[in-house]
Design an enzyme around this catalytic site. Structure first.
Site, PDB file in Angstrom:
ATOM      1  N   GLY A 123       7.290  11.907   2.063  1.00 41.89           N
ATOM      2  CA  GLY A 123       8.480  11.356   1.425  1.00 41.89           C
ATOM      3  C   GLY A 123       9.604  10.930   2.344  1.00 41.89           C
ATOM      4  O   GLY A 123      10.772  10.958   1.942  1.00 41.89           O
ATOM      5  N   SER A 124       9.305  10.496   3.565  1.00 41.30           N
ATOM      6  CA  SER A 124      10.411  10.072   4.427  1.00 41.30           C
ATOM      7  C   SER A 124      11.043   8.768   3.917  1.00 41.30           C
ATOM      8  O   SER A 124      12.250   8.566   4.061  1.00 41.30           O
ATOM      9  CB  SER A 124       9.966   9.939   5.886  1.00 41.30           C
ATOM     10  OG  SER A 124       9.145   8.817   6.069  1.00 41.30           O
ATOM     11  N   ARG A 137      -8.212   5.780 -14.486  1.00 45.97           N
ATOM     12  CA  ARG A 137      -7.008   5.275 -13.829  1.00 45.97           C
ATOM     13  C   ARG A 137      -5.991   4.819 -14.880  1.00 45.97           C
ATOM     14  O   ARG A 137      -4.796   5.066 -14.777  1.00 45.97           O
ATOM     15  CB  ARG A 137      -7.394   4.109 -12.916  1.00 45.97           C
ATOM     16  CG  ARG A 137      -6.323   3.695 -11.951  1.00 45.97           C
ATOM     17  CD  ARG A 137      -6.797   2.616 -11.010  1.00 45.97           C
ATOM     18  NE  ARG A 137      -7.908   2.985 -10.163  1.00 45.97           N
ATOM     19  CZ  ARG A 137      -7.833   3.802  -9.115  1.00 45.97           C
ATOM     20  NH1 ARG A 137      -6.693   4.348  -8.780  1.00 45.97           N
ATOM     21  NH2 ARG A 137      -8.901   4.087  -8.394  1.00 45.97           N
ATOM     22  N   ARG A 145      -2.351   5.899  -4.555  1.00 44.47           N
ATOM     23  CA  ARG A 145      -3.277   5.613  -5.646  1.00 44.47           C
ATOM     24  C   ARG A 145      -3.278   4.123  -5.915  1.00 44.47           C
ATOM     25  O   ARG A 145      -2.201   3.494  -5.916  1.00 44.47           O
ATOM     26  CB  ARG A 145      -2.834   6.299  -6.951  1.00 44.47           C
ATOM     27  CG  ARG A 145      -2.817   7.792  -6.929  1.00 44.47           C
ATOM     28  CD  ARG A 145      -4.179   8.419  -6.944  1.00 44.47           C
ATOM     29  NE  ARG A 145      -4.981   8.023  -8.101  1.00 44.47           N
ATOM     30  CZ  ARG A 145      -6.301   8.180  -8.176  1.00 44.47           C
ATOM     31  NH1 ARG A 145      -6.968   8.696  -7.164  1.00 44.47           N
ATOM     32  NH2 ARG A 145      -6.961   7.824  -9.255  1.00 44.47           N
ATOM     33  N   ASN A 149       6.802  -2.052  -3.160  1.00 43.23           N
ATOM     34  CA  ASN A 149       5.997  -1.152  -2.324  1.00 43.23           C
ATOM     35  C   ASN A 149       6.386  -1.367  -0.869  1.00 43.23           C
ATOM     36  O   ASN A 149       6.765  -2.475  -0.482  1.00 43.23           O
ATOM     37  CB  ASN A 149       4.512  -1.498  -2.507  1.00 43.23           C
ATOM     38  CG  ASN A 149       3.601  -0.646  -1.641  1.00 43.23           C
ATOM     39  OD1 ASN A 149       3.744   0.578  -1.563  1.00 43.23           O
ATOM     40  ND2 ASN A 149       2.657  -1.287  -0.957  1.00 43.23           N
ATOM     41  N   HIS A 160       4.758  -1.255   2.901  1.00 41.42           N
ATOM     42  CA  HIS A 160       3.459  -1.235   3.581  1.00 41.42           C
ATOM     43  C   HIS A 160       3.703  -1.240   5.091  1.00 41.42           C
ATOM     44  O   HIS A 160       4.505  -2.036   5.586  1.00 41.42           O
ATOM     45  CB  HIS A 160       2.641  -2.464   3.175  1.00 41.42           C
ATOM     46  CG  HIS A 160       1.290  -2.482   3.817  1.00 41.42           C
ATOM     47  ND1 HIS A 160       0.288  -1.599   3.444  1.00 41.42           N
ATOM     48  CD2 HIS A 160       0.775  -3.234   4.815  1.00 41.42           C
ATOM     49  CE1 HIS A 160      -0.771  -1.823   4.185  1.00 41.42           C
ATOM     50  NE2 HIS A 160      -0.516  -2.806   5.031  1.00 41.42           N
TER      51      HIS A 160
HETATM   52  C1  GRF Z   1       4.601   4.973   5.041  1.00 43.27           C
HETATM   53  O1  GRF Z   1       4.138   4.596   6.315  1.00 43.27           O
HETATM   54  C2  GRF Z   1       4.492   3.824   4.075  1.00 43.27           C
HETATM   55  O2  GRF Z   1       4.663   2.582   4.658  1.00 43.27           O
HETATM   56  C3  GRF Z   1       3.070   3.964   3.565  1.00 43.27           C
HETATM   57  O3  GRF Z   1       2.849   5.349   3.483  1.00 43.27           O
HETATM   58  C4  GRF Z   1       3.713   6.032   4.403  1.00 43.27           C
HETATM   59  C5  GRF Z   1       4.503   7.002   3.588  1.00 43.27           C
HETATM   60  O4  GRF Z   1       5.326   7.814   4.375  1.00 43.27           O
HETATM   61  N1  GRF Z   1       2.912   3.248   2.331  1.00 43.27           N
HETATM   62  P1  GRF Z   1       6.449   8.694   3.698  1.00 43.27           P
HETATM   63  O5  GRF Z   1       5.763   9.574   2.656  1.00 43.27           O
HETATM   64  O6  GRF Z   1       7.452   7.783   3.065  1.00 43.27           O
HETATM   65  O7  GRF Z   1       7.042   9.504   4.813  1.00 43.27           O
END
Ligand code: GRF
Length: 203
Positions: A13-14, A66, A92, A108, A110
């Site tokens: 969750g950063s 799903r 997911r 999202n 990525h």
């Molecule tokens: C991040 O690198 C994000 O881009 C990817 O998953 C990772 C999640 O990291 N989708 P965090 O849980 O937000 O620390």
């Protein structure tokens, strides 16, 4: 009125933290009203609780399909009056129905410069491909994985000395800047979609 945001997480969750920190600014146009995890006990849930944000754990394993899992999330988001959904390390795949239901209102992050390196292990693949620039992308979610109009991208250099971890750390720092920027654009209704492109008003 601040836009009500729901964040879907599966892990540390950063990026959620970056969004929580941005929302703590009274002038930020959004507030996080619900955090949903599909994995029990992850650190992201603790971060939400520390910020006083309601959390929900919906283990995907308990659902026959799903679609059934997504529909449970959808119900919870709508019951909480959520207007924007942020996927923040949510591991997911989404059903087409869920993606369509939130089209234009779900984003999202990525860890690559899309459309390069969709999917997993992006940092390893970037090093293997020998690219000199890598980075992160925040995009509107469509039913296709890691597709959809791009709102914000940030690039970092790939150094000869990089391994997967050092590159990931450099990208992550930029993710934490890109995600609040993108959420702000959406929350301020400054995004217009034309085909594959997101046009930003007053950019
Ligand atoms: C991040 O690198 C994000 O881009 C990817 O998953 C990772 C999640 O990291 N989708 P965090 O849980 O937000 O620390």
């Amino acid at each position: 009125m601040k836009k009500k945001v729901g964040v879907l997480v599966s892990g540390r969750g950063s990026n959620l933290q970056a969004l929580l920190d941005a929302c703590a600014d009274p002038s930020f146009p959004a507030e996080i009203a619900l955090v949903i995890s599909n994995v029990p006990g992850v650190y992201a849930l603790e971060r939400a609780a520390n910020a006083g944000v309601p959390t929900l754990t919906i283990p995907h394993k308990g659902f026959p399909s799903r679609e059934a899992f997504d529909s449970e999330m959808d119900k919870a988001l709508r019951a909480a009056g959520i207007e924007i959904v942020c996927l923040a390390g949510f591991m997911r795949l989404l059903s087409t129905g869920f993606a369509e239901g939130w089209r234009g209102r779900m984003i999202n992050i990525h860890p690559a410069l899309l459309p390069s390196f969709k999917g997993l292990h992006t940092h390893r693949r970037a090093i293997e491909a020998g690219v000199k620039l890598h980075g992160c992308t925040v995009h509107l979610v469509t039913p296709e994985l890691d597709d959809g109009p791009i709102l914000v991208q940030k690039a970092v250099p790939v150094l000869a000395s990089d391994d997967e971890d050092t590159l990931a750390a450099r990208v992550l720092e930029q993710e934490h800047k890109a995600y609040p920027e993108a959420l702000r654009l959406l929350a301020e209704d400054r995004v217009a979609v034309e085909g594959n492109r997101a046009l930003i008003r007053d950019a």
